[in-house]
Structure formats: C-alpha cells, structure tokens
Design a protein around this motif. Sequence first.
Motif, PDB file in Angstrom:
ATOM      1  N   LEU A  50       0.813  -1.213   0.000  1.00  0.00           N
ATOM      2  CA  LEU A  50       0.000   0.000   0.000  1.00  0.00           C
ATOM      3  C   LEU A  50       0.851   1.271   0.000  1.00  0.00           C
ATOM      4  O   LEU A  50       0.394   2.331  -0.435  1.00  0.00           O
ATOM      5  N   CYS A  51       2.083   1.158   0.494  1.00  0.00           N
ATOM      6  CA  CYS A  51       2.951   2.336   0.638  1.00  0.00           C
ATOM      7  C   CYS A  51       3.120   3.067  -0.702  1.00  0.00           C
ATOM      8  O   CYS A  51       3.275   2.448  -1.746  1.00  0.00           O
ATOM      9  N   LEU A  52       3.075   4.374  -0.643  1.00  0.00           N
ATOM     10  CA  LEU A  52       3.185   5.192  -1.858  1.00  0.00           C
ATOM     11  C   LEU A  52       4.633   5.431  -2.259  1.00  0.00           C
ATOM     12  O   LEU A  52       4.902   5.830  -3.382  1.00  0.00           O
ATOM     13  N   ALA A  53       5.564   5.227  -1.353  1.00  0.00           N
ATOM     14  CA  ALA A  53       6.978   5.473  -1.665  1.00  0.00           C
ATOM     15  C   ALA A  53       7.859   4.389  -1.058  1.00  0.00           C
ATOM     16  O   ALA A  53       8.703   4.659  -0.200  1.00  0.00           O
ATOM     17  N   PRO A  54       7.659   3.114  -1.498  1.00  0.00           N
ATOM     18  CA  PRO A  54       8.439   2.024  -0.885  1.00  0.00           C
ATOM     19  C   PRO A  54       9.932   2.222  -1.073  1.00  0.00           C
ATOM     20  O   PRO A  54      10.381   2.389  -2.211  1.00  0.00           O
ATOM     21  N   ALA A  60       7.899  -0.725   3.447  1.00  0.00           N
ATOM     22  CA  ALA A  60       7.019   0.437   3.572  1.00  0.00           C
ATOM     23  C   ALA A  60       7.819   1.576   4.191  1.00  0.00           C
ATOM     24  O   ALA A  60       8.685   1.346   5.030  1.00  0.00           O
ATOM     25  N   CYS A  61       7.537   2.820   3.752  1.00  0.00           N
ATOM     26  CA  CYS A  61       8.328   3.948   4.256  1.00  0.00           C
ATOM     27  C   CYS A  61       7.933   4.318   5.683  1.00  0.00           C
ATOM     28  O   CYS A  61       8.729   4.848   6.440  1.00  0.00           O
ATOM     29  N   GLY A  62       6.672   4.025   6.050  1.00  0.00           N
ATOM     30  CA  GLY A  62       6.228   4.314   7.405  1.00  0.00           C
ATOM     31  C   GLY A  62       5.795   5.760   7.599  1.00  0.00           C
ATOM     32  O   GLY A  62       5.313   6.119   8.674  1.00  0.00           O
ATOM     33  N   ALA A  63       5.928   6.588   6.572  1.00  0.00           N
ATOM     34  CA  ALA A  63       5.659   8.014   6.769  1.00  0.00           C
ATOM     35  C   ALA A  63       4.600   8.576   5.834  1.00  0.00           C
ATOM     36  O   ALA A  63       3.996   9.608   6.131  1.00  0.00           O
ATOM     37  N   CYS A  64       4.358   7.923   4.692  1.00  0.00           N
ATOM     38  CA  CYS A  64       3.409   8.503   3.731  1.00  0.00           C
ATOM     39  C   CYS A  64       1.963   8.355   4.239  1.00  0.00           C
ATOM     40  O   CYS A  64       1.711   7.685   5.234  1.00  0.00           O
ATOM     41  N   THR A  65       1.033   8.986   3.518  1.00  0.00           N
ATOM     42  CA  THR A  65      -0.378   8.932   3.919  1.00  0.00           C
ATOM     43  C   THR A  65      -0.847   7.476   4.011  1.00  0.00           C
ATOM     44  O   THR A  65      -1.524   7.086   4.968  1.00  0.00           O
ATOM     45  N   ALA A  66      -0.497   6.683   2.991  1.00  0.00           N
ATOM     46  CA  ALA A  66      -0.958   5.287   2.966  1.00  0.00           C
ATOM     47  C   ALA A  66      -0.413   4.522   4.161  1.00  0.00           C
ATOM     48  O   ALA A  66      -1.138   3.733   4.780  1.00  0.00           O
ATOM     49  N   CYS A  67       0.844   4.726   4.489  1.00  0.00           N
ATOM     50  CA  CYS A  67       1.434   4.027   5.639  1.00  0.00           C
ATOM     51  C   CYS A  67       0.732   4.424   6.924  1.00  0.00           C
ATOM     52  O   CYS A  67       0.448   3.579   7.783  1.00  0.00           O
ATOM     53  N   ARG A  68       0.424   5.720   7.045  1.00  0.00           N
ATOM     54  CA  ARG A  68      -0.255   6.170   8.275  1.00  0.00           C
ATOM     55  C   ARG A  68      -1.666   5.592   8.346  1.00  0.00           C
ATOM     56  O   ARG A  68      -2.112   5.143   9.400  1.00  0.00           O
TER      57      ARG A  68
END
Length: 342
Positions: A50-54, A60-68
């Motif tokens: 789901l992460c937008l910027a893997p 997962a980046c843990g910081a993008c909207t999708a991660c949150r």
Amino acid sequence: MSAPLPWQADAWAAWSARLAAGRRGQALLVSGPHGVGKTALVERLAAGLLCLAPPAPGAACGACTACRQHAAGSHPDLIVLRPDPGQDGPLAHYPVQAAQLEPGRSTRVISVEQVRALIEHLTRRARPGGTRLAVLWPADALAEAGANALLKILEEPPENAMLVLIAHRPGLLPATVRSRCQFLRVAVPPAAVADAWLAQEVGEAPRRALALALGGGAPLLAAELAREDPAALWVAVAQGVEAVLAGADPLPVAQRWQGFPAERVERTLYAWLRHQLTAGRTNLAMTHPAGTVESPPPPRRFSLTRAAVLLEELESLRRLSRVALSQPLAWEALLIRTAQAP
Ligand SMILES: [Zn+2]
C-alpha cells in the motif's frame, strides 16, 4: 525492512525477490501451521503493497499517507474478510466488510455473500497508482459456494487488485483456487530459534519446552499455550492414556478431560502421540515440567497400529462439530478404540 519475526526471513526474502522481479501476482496464498505468525507477515507485506513510496521492494516507508492509514487500520483500499468480524486478535484493527455484519450468520464459514461483496470491493477502482487489497483469513473457512464465487475473480482478476489468502491447512481449499495462487509458506522454526524467541515471554525452560511440544514447535501458539498451565493437562492426558492402555476404566479419565477445553485436550493428544512415535529420539524428561510428576518412565513401545487408530480417531473428531466433544462419551470412545487396537 525485514520479516516481522526472526524465523520468517526466508519467506520474506522470497516475497521481496518476487516483487523485485515484477512477479507480484494477483493472488497470494500464505500458508503454514497455526502459530507461526502468518498474519504478522501479511500485515507487513500489506504495508509494503500500500505504501506510496516504498524504499525497497516489499518495504514500507512508514511516513506517507498510505502508511499512516494502514497503521491506523483505516486504509480505504484494504479490507479483511473473515468468518467472525467481532473476533479479537490479529488483523482485528483492519476494516471488515459490511456484508459480514449481517445478524444470524454462521461465524464459522466465509459465505458466498461475503465473497460477492469482496469482489465488489476489488473491482472498484483503486486510487491512481494504488492497489486494492483483500485479505481472507482464515481462507480454510471458505465454504464450497464461497470458493466457487472466488474463482470468478481469480480467473479474471481486476487490474490493481490483489487477494491474499491465509490458510493453516491449504489442502482444504479446492485445487482450482490453489492453482491460481502464488504460494508463500511460513515454516515452523528450528527448535533453538523457537525457544530463544519464546524465552522473551516465558522464563521457565521446562514450561517453554512443554508449550513448544504441545504447539508442534509453533512459537506464537506455544506462547499462548504457556499461559494456560499446560503441565496440568499434559499430566492428565499422558497419565490417562497410559492408565487406560494398562487396563484402567476409561470413563473416569474421559470425565477428567472434560475439565479442559476440548481443543486443548485434542492438541495435547496429538503432542502425546507425536512423542510416542519419536520416543528414543527426543528427550521425554524435557517435556515433563520438573516437580509436577516423578521422573518419566522409560517410553513404552506404542505399536504403529495403535498410533494409526488414535490418529484416525482424532481426525474424525476434528471433522465433527466441537459440540460432540462436549460429551465425555467422545473421549471415552477414543480411549476404548485406542486400547483395543493391537
Ligand atoms: Zn509509505
């Protein structure tokens, strides 16, 4: 990012290699025995999908909207399908489907109505560049009609949709469903790895050894079992079977077993049987918690015929409803047939 649990490194490496090679596929079947952390693995791989910027394949980046949104359990493109939406435990924070909330529905199977609602979810368009993800857990709970309905979407998967099936016993799924999935298997870790992990939760070594034996080596299941005084049940089961094999009346033994949840007795019987079959190769003293019983007798020879009968009895009880197990009669019958076997 790596696997969430130490023994899942191979599974995680296989998954990220597939992603790196552009072979994600549209249906993934995550299998492995109960208690090896399949849902933890799926949570992590869902985050990566789901992460937008893997930052790396699978991560997962843990910081993008999708991660949150994923961390908060509110990602609009992720849905979980399970027999009992009210149940606690892993994945409980993920959104469940409205169709699952109908009153009066059986909470043991995933129905065809649920699968149809899931198909609707997957065929809606995901956000640009995003993936629509559906997790079925446990997929073994798919009723036959549900599995057939699922085939439709497996045969013609919508673009940017992905289905993740989690199964303890993937063999229960129709071959037509399995053949359309990529596999990711989480194995039971080597004993030393399982014990080292469990040591963070359970201090006493004998209790750990017994819980791991009862849980077939699966660390998360062992952690759960270790909290429930496994020694009392082990003693009741081991001494009970041995007494009946030596000619004692099975009824009092069966009645004593009634004091424990049927599922735990069943699990303990499996562990006891495994132990009989490997006696001589494993150390029984390890599985008898110090102080609860005298040092164990030398393992008795347990004939293969007898083992086969006990296994058959256990399997047929498993197929029956648990209701049958609420009667001591079921345990008594199992003990009698096992004792009668040559
Ligand atoms: Zn992210």
